[in-house]
Design an enzyme around this catalytic site. Structure first.
Site, short mmCIF file in Angstrom:
data_model
loop_
_atom_site.label_atom_id
_atom_site.label_comp_id
_atom_site.label_asym_id
_atom_site.label_seq_id
_atom_site.Cartn_x
_atom_site.Cartn_y
_atom_site.Cartn_z
N GLN A 17 0.87 -1.17 0.00
CA GLN A 17 0.00 0.00 0.00
C GLN A 17 0.90 1.21 0.00
O GLN A 17 1.63 1.46 0.94
CB GLN A 17 -0.92 -0.01 1.22
CG GLN A 17 -1.89 1.16 1.20
CD GLN A 17 -3.08 0.95 2.12
OE1 GLN A 17 -3.31 -0.13 2.64
NE2 GLN A 17 -3.87 1.99 2.30
N GLY A 18 0.90 1.94 -1.10
CA GLY A 18 1.78 3.09 -1.26
C GLY A 18 1.21 4.32 -0.59
O GLY A 18 0.41 4.23 0.34
N ALA A 19 1.63 5.47 -1.09
CA ALA A 19 1.24 6.73 -0.47
C ALA A 19 -0.23 7.04 -0.71
O ALA A 19 -0.88 7.66 0.11
CB ALA A 19 2.10 7.86 -1.01
N LYS A 53 -2.42 -0.38 -10.04
CA LYS A 53 -2.36 0.65 -9.02
C LYS A 53 -3.79 1.15 -8.82
O LYS A 53 -4.36 1.79 -9.69
CB LYS A 53 -1.45 1.78 -9.50
CG LYS A 53 -1.28 2.88 -8.49
CD LYS A 53 -0.11 3.77 -8.86
CE LYS A 53 -0.05 4.95 -7.92
NZ LYS A 53 1.06 5.84 -8.22
N ASP A 176 6.88 14.38 -6.78
CA ASP A 176 7.01 13.57 -5.57
C ASP A 176 8.27 12.71 -5.64
O ASP A 176 8.22 11.50 -5.50
CB ASP A 176 5.76 12.69 -5.41
CG ASP A 176 5.67 12.02 -4.03
OD1 ASP A 176 6.37 12.46 -3.11
OD2 ASP A 176 4.89 11.07 -3.89
N1 LIG Z 1 5.70 -0.84 -12.03
C1 LIG Z 1 6.00 -1.35 -10.82
N2 LIG Z 1 6.59 -2.55 -10.71
C2 LIG Z 1 6.86 -3.07 -9.49
N3 LIG Z 1 6.58 -2.47 -8.32
C3 LIG Z 1 6.00 -1.27 -8.35
C4 LIG Z 1 5.67 -0.65 -9.60
N4 LIG Z 1 5.06 0.52 -9.34
C5 LIG Z 1 5.01 0.62 -7.99
N5 LIG Z 1 5.57 -0.44 -7.38
C6 LIG Z 1 5.68 -0.66 -5.92
O1 LIG Z 1 4.49 -0.20 -5.30
C7 LIG Z 1 4.75 0.90 -4.41
C8 LIG Z 1 3.66 1.95 -4.51
O2 LIG Z 1 3.52 2.41 -5.85
P1 LIG Z 1 3.42 3.95 -6.21
O3 LIG Z 1 3.20 4.08 -7.68
O4 LIG Z 1 4.59 4.68 -5.67
O5 LIG Z 1 2.07 4.33 -5.47
P2 LIG Z 1 1.75 5.46 -4.38
O6 LIG Z 1 1.35 6.67 -5.14
O7 LIG Z 1 0.64 4.89 -3.59
O8 LIG Z 1 3.00 5.70 -3.57
C9 LIG Z 1 6.12 1.42 -4.85
O9 LIG Z 1 6.81 2.02 -3.80
C10 LIG Z 1 6.80 0.15 -5.35
O10 LIG Z 1 7.39 -0.55 -4.29
MG LIG Z 2 4.96 6.16 -4.17
#
Ligand SMILES: Nc1ncnc2c1ncn2[C@@H]1O[C@H](COP(=O)(O)OP(=O)(O)O)[C@@H](O)[C@H]1O
Ligand SMILES: [Mg+2]
Lengths: 270, 362
Positions: A17-19, A53, A176
């Site tokens: 779960q990201g940001a 996502k 970001d």
């Molecule tokens: N294309 C991808 N392939 C593999 N892992 C990913 C990818 N995109 C994101 N992640 C993983 O998912 C996490 C959250 O994704 P992110 O796009 O940064 O979302 P948020 O906006 O919620 O932070 C990332 O920190 C990474 O660890």
């Molecule tokens: Mg992120």
């Protein structure tokens, strides 16, 4: 109403779960869903995974605000990524977009985030008082996490600077830039070792040196707060950035000095 | 996660009970509080007294008048705190005062009181960072171990997390503070400053129905609030604006309070969530005057729950500026051997949270 997107989400497994989003790993082969009693994470049969996502409904904020923001962020992220792809910036490819449901399907990047590789994060989670005795034998030899990628920490920093410069030369501002939003793609993957920029939810287009400088300032602060004593790392990032920005470096560098100064002077009245 | 190891706190259990007096006056509240740290590691709030300088509706507080208020009330408030705690100044181990950040004249007026008491009773002084005071009191009251901290007050808006003996600032406002934004709007629509403009905005917002579009401005882990204030103010000159709310398709002051709160708080919750995701923390602590807003607490609670985490907040006794938080942070550093010599017992209007060496944490 069950849409293709929600079926896909249901078949996927959450990886983090990201940001602002939940992130899932899924496979784009709907016919296999029926037979798959095994976990969908078994990539051994050669299927290519994708990343979903999912900007789920945030119940904390007003539904109208939530809907507007989610749509804008999904569409904006897709737009920025497409622009990056056109300019040869290393970003994940786009597999699907569903703004109504808040879902973006992206190429799966095999690797680790720079934040994890640099070992930054919350600390002192379990502070103990002096009574609780505890042996100090947990101090095992530290291994360099970059060894696995066949590069040094400094090489990785230079790759970061290079990629940000490519993005800025295409007039894309990330919005970001933190070490969580950069993945080092594993050398064993089809495209080989790469530094991949992710998470373009706050990205926008701008030709202004000021905006690019603020992007770098955000990155500097992210390093300073997450990875203490990282000045040399940031210096490497900026050096590579400078080399790849060419004559565009000078105006950005000037603005960066201003932005830093403003940051330090920012009023801190109680 | 790398770096997450159990660490031993450098703070030793006290060999005897310690008592500290804390004096706060960086804005329009004058506070005196007395805290005790016992041999078993427990902490007791012995007293916590406050007097607020309240200005008429539509008016903010000016440094000179605020300093005068603090001088007028210092003796009453301190005597009251001593009486409630049933201790005399002779029994106190140290006198803690707010070194900054804050408004110059009020800070100086309270520091002068602290120095005088220090000389009269031969007690060491401890200068305290106001923001660190908020954080330490919040941790003490709520029991939150290592939370991401949202510090929201009249003069500050910061997202903070602890690492390596420092409270690091992950995000902050790029222009005005959230409390300032709310207070200024309260003045535009002539809300009372009693007990505080922010409290009255919260009450009005409960009656608002309509969410009006306002600029939503998060930049990474930072926010910008001045544009929102301008846009909210602009609605008061809209021809649909009705201060006394009657008719169809109208905008009321209550709608504006509601829209302002919903938008600004959504931004604050979002940047807090970003910091939590970035460092991998599941706890949030809200401190500072705006932190007693129940809608903000509620929103933060929902966000934390959606991440499998938890929110910690305190009520107005500890959220709003007070003396006890200065005593708490001051006593922690005093127990680590820190004192402020008389010659260095100055104040500073600018004093960033991340400048403090947090010696008492691992
Ligand atoms: N294309 C991808 N392939 C593999 N892992 C990913 C990818 N995109 C994101 N992640 C993983 O998912 C996490 C959250 O994704 P992110 O796009 O940064 O979302 P948020 O906006 O919620 O932070 C990332 O920190 C990474 O660890
Ligand atoms: Mg992120």
């Amino acid at each position: 109403m069950e849409s293709a997107t929600s079926r896909l989400l249901a078949s996927a497994i959450q990886v983090s779960q990201g940001a602002e989003a939940k992130v899932f790993k899924a496979y784009l082969h709907p016919c296999e869903f029926a037979s798959s009693s095994t976990s969908p994470s078994d990539a051994s049969d050669g299927r290519t995974p994708i990343l979903l996502k999912y900007r789920f409904h945030k119940h904390y904020r007003h539904p109208t605000l939530d809907t507007t923001l989610t749509k804008a962020r999904v569409a904006g992220e897709a737009r920025a990524i497409i622009k990056c792809l056109r300019h040869g910036v290393n970003v994940p490819g786009i597999r699907m977009v569903d703004t109504a449901q808040g879902v973006l399907g992206l190429e799966w990047i095999d690797g680790k985030s720079i934040r994890l590789l640099l070992g930054g994060g919350a600390e002192g989670e379990d502070e103990t008082t002096e009574e609780e005795t505890e042996d100090d034998s947990h101090e095992i030899e530290e291994e360099d996490p970059f060894d696995e990628y066949g590069i040094s920490e400094d090489d990785a920093m230079r790759m970061i600077g290079t990629e940000i410069a490519k993005m800025h030369r295409a007039d894309i501002v990330h919005g970001d830039l933190t070490t969580s939003n950069m993945i080092l793609r594993h050398p064993s993957s089809a495209k080989g070792l790469q530094l991949v920029l992710i998470d373009f939810g706050l990205a926008y287009t701008s030709t202004l040196a000021e905006d690019k400088a603020v992007d770098l300032y955000v990155l500097e602060r992210a390093f300073a707060s997450t990875h203490p004593a990282s000045e040399l790392l940031v210096a490497s990032v900026l050096k590579a950035y400078q080399e790849h920005m060419g004559k565009e470096w000078l105006p950005v560098s000037k603005r960066l000095d201003d932005v830093r100064l403003r940051g330090r002077k920012r009023s801190m009245v109680g | 996660m790398p770096g997450r190891v159990r660490k031993r706190s450098p703070l030793k259990l006290p060999e005897r009970p310690y008592i500290a007096l804390g004096l706060e006056g960086s804005a329009n509240k004058l506070g005196a509080g007395i805290i005790r740290h016992d041999k078993d590691g427990s902490t007791t709030v012995m007293s916590n007294v406050r007097h607020t300088y309240i200005t008429p509706p539509g008016e903010g507080f000016l440094p000179r008048d605020t300093a005068q208020h603090h001088r007028d009330w210092a003796l009453t408030v301190i005597n009251d705190a001593l009486k409630k705690a049933a201790v005399s100044l002779h029994e106190i181990d140290c006198i803690c005062y707010t070194k900054g950040p804050g408004m110059g004249a009020p800070l100086v007026s309270v520091a002068l009181v602290a120095r005088t008491l220090s000389l009269l009773y031969k007690k060491p002084l401890v200068g305290v960072n106001h923001c660190v005071g908020h954080i330490e009191m919040g941790r003490q009251i709520t029991g939150a171990q290592n939370p991401v901290v949202l510090y929201v007050s009249g003069g500050n808006t910061q997202v903070i997390a602890y690492s390596q003996q420092c409270y690091r600032i992950f995000g902050e406002t790029l222009d005005i503070a959230v409390g300032n934004c709310l207070d200024r709007f309260a003045r535009v629509i002539d809300l009372s400053n009693d007990p505080s403009p922010g409290y009255n905005i919260e009450q009005e917002a409960k009656k608002g129905k309509r969410l009006l579009p306002l600029p939503y401005a998060t930049k990474g882990m930072d926010v910008s609030l001045s544009g929102i204030l301008t846009s909210t103010e602009a609605y008061t000159t809209d021809k649909r604006f009705r201060p006394n709310g009657d008719g169809e398709d109208i905008i009321t002051p209550q709608d504006l309070c509601f829209s302002l709160q919903e938008t600004v708080f959504a931004m604050l919750v979002e940047i807090t969530e970003r910091a939590m995701a970035h460092i991998g923390s599941k706890e949030v602590l809200i401190v500072g005057g705006v932190g007693c807003n129940e809608r903000l607490q509620e929103m933060m609670g929902i966000m934390a729950k959606e991440r499998g985490g938890q929110v910690f907040a305190t009520d107005e006794r500890f959220c709003i500026d007070n003396g006890i938080m200065i005593a708490q942070a001051g006593l922690l550093s005093f127990r680590m051997g820190f004192q402020t010599p008389l010659s260095k017992s100055t104040c500073t209007q600018r004093f960033r949270t991340d400048e403090v060496h947090v010696a008492w944490r691992a």
